[in-house]
Design a protein around this motif. Sequence first.
Motif, PDB file in Angstrom:
ATOM      1  N   ILE A   1       0.836  -1.205   0.000  1.00 32.89           N
ATOM      2  CA  ILE A   1       0.000   0.000   0.000  1.00 32.89           C
ATOM      3  C   ILE A   1       0.872   1.256   0.000  1.00 32.89           C
ATOM      4  O   ILE A   1       0.576   2.251  -0.687  1.00 32.89           O
ATOM      5  N   ALA A   2       1.974   1.200   0.758  1.00 34.55           N
ATOM      6  CA  ALA A   2       2.875   2.355   0.799  1.00 34.55           C
ATOM      7  C   ALA A   2       3.495   2.613  -0.575  1.00 34.55           C
ATOM      8  O   ALA A   2       3.587   3.773  -1.028  1.00 34.55           O
TER       9      ALA A   2
ATOM     10  N   SER B   1       0.892   4.050  -2.887  1.00 32.24           N
ATOM     11  CA  SER B   1       0.577   5.449  -2.539  1.00 32.24           C
ATOM     12  C   SER B   1       1.638   6.400  -3.088  1.00 32.24           C
ATOM     13  O   SER B   1       1.316   7.464  -3.622  1.00 32.24           O
TER      14      SER B   1
ATOM     15  N   ILE C   1      -3.042  13.645  -0.533  1.00 35.41           N
ATOM     16  CA  ILE C   1      -3.598  12.579   0.311  1.00 35.41           C
ATOM     17  C   ILE C   1      -2.749  11.313   0.177  1.00 35.41           C
ATOM     18  O   ILE C   1      -2.543  10.578   1.141  1.00 35.41           O
ATOM     19  N   MET C   2      -2.234  11.079  -1.023  1.00 35.10           N
ATOM     20  CA  MET C   2      -1.439   9.883  -1.253  1.00 35.10           C
ATOM     21  C   MET C   2      -0.142   9.887  -0.428  1.00 35.10           C
ATOM     22  O   MET C   2       0.298   8.861   0.068  1.00 35.10           O
TER      23      MET C   2
ATOM     24  N   VAL D   1      -1.104   8.939   3.068  1.00 34.89           N
ATOM     25  CA  VAL D   1      -1.326   7.480   3.150  1.00 34.89           C
ATOM     26  C   VAL D   1       0.012   6.740   3.148  1.00 34.89           C
ATOM     27  O   VAL D   1       0.226   5.789   3.901  1.00 34.89           O
TER      28      VAL D   1
ATOM     29  N   ILE E   1       1.627   7.051   6.563  1.00 32.27           N
ATOM     30  CA  ILE E   1       0.933   6.230   7.582  1.00 32.27           C
ATOM     31  C   ILE E   1       1.321   4.765   7.437  1.00 32.27           C
ATOM     32  O   ILE E   1       1.652   4.089   8.427  1.00 32.27           O
ATOM     33  N   PHE E   2       1.327   4.249   6.229  1.00 35.81           N
ATOM     34  CA  PHE E   2       1.579   2.814   6.054  1.00 35.81           C
ATOM     35  C   PHE E   2       3.064   2.472   6.186  1.00 35.81           C
ATOM     36  O   PHE E   2       3.405   1.357   6.597  1.00 35.81           O
TER      37      PHE E   2
END
Length: 288
Positions: free
Chosen positions: A24-25, A28, A39-40, A43, A46-47
């Motif tokens: 996911i990282a 993103s 936003i990406m 994200v 966060i990941f």
Amino acid sequence: MKEKEMFKMNGFLGGVIFLIFAAIAVFSIRQFIFTENIIMIIVFAIFVFAALLLLTGFTIIQPNQAKVFTLFGSYLGVIKHEGFWLSAPLTVRKNVSLRVINFNSDKLKVNDLEGNPIEIAAVVVYKVFDSAKAVFDVEDYKEFVHTQSETGLRHIASQYPYDNFNNDYEISLRQHSDEVADELTKDLQKRLVLAGVEIIEARIMHLAYSSEIAHAMLQRQQAKAVLAARKVIVEGAVSMVKSAIDQLSTEGIVELDEEKKAQMVNNLMVALVSEKGSQPIINTGSIH
């Protein structure tokens, strides 16, 4: 501190979760590059943080090993099951061996119940049954076991005589090793339960008089052995003399009055009990 089970998850399942977070990282950051969507990047951050945090939670437990977990000074629990696990991240882990351990104590110079100086040493076999107590309730559980074992050995040695010469005591250190070992095991268990340690066996491996009295005590033991042997010899000689006199009287071989019996008993006892060979005297005349 009481032992409790730590939360854990299969480490391979945790690895799959880590790969998902990493994927996911990566996705993103690629989207941010192509679209410049803010936003990406959030994200992605966060990941990445979650994946790195997850990495700190992986741990491997070897057979017969336990790990004690603390988080910012708080005790969380213990994992004893071998394998690859995912547990709480950012924890501090303390390894504790659950294997059976044995050690030989140093030779101690103590006084037995009668005040005789003796040298004594023991072998102690133990294992940890409560990892939390072993880590948190004592500074160093191995050092604690060694110190308390010597203290317990001194205590037990002072409760019994080295040897039971006069039968004044039921138990002695030399003659009743099994009974003394049981008492030593019970005494050490009471002392070491605080550290979460189970005593499997404690047994005296060295026992001797101190050098300053060893020679005197050896002479005492030798004298006792000689007296015991002489007692057996005298009892046997008395039985043989009685049998001889009874047989002479029963078969009527010779008539013996009390004086002759006393003389015969004296001669036979001297011949049978004497340590040196007796010299025969041939009587060619009257027996009077």
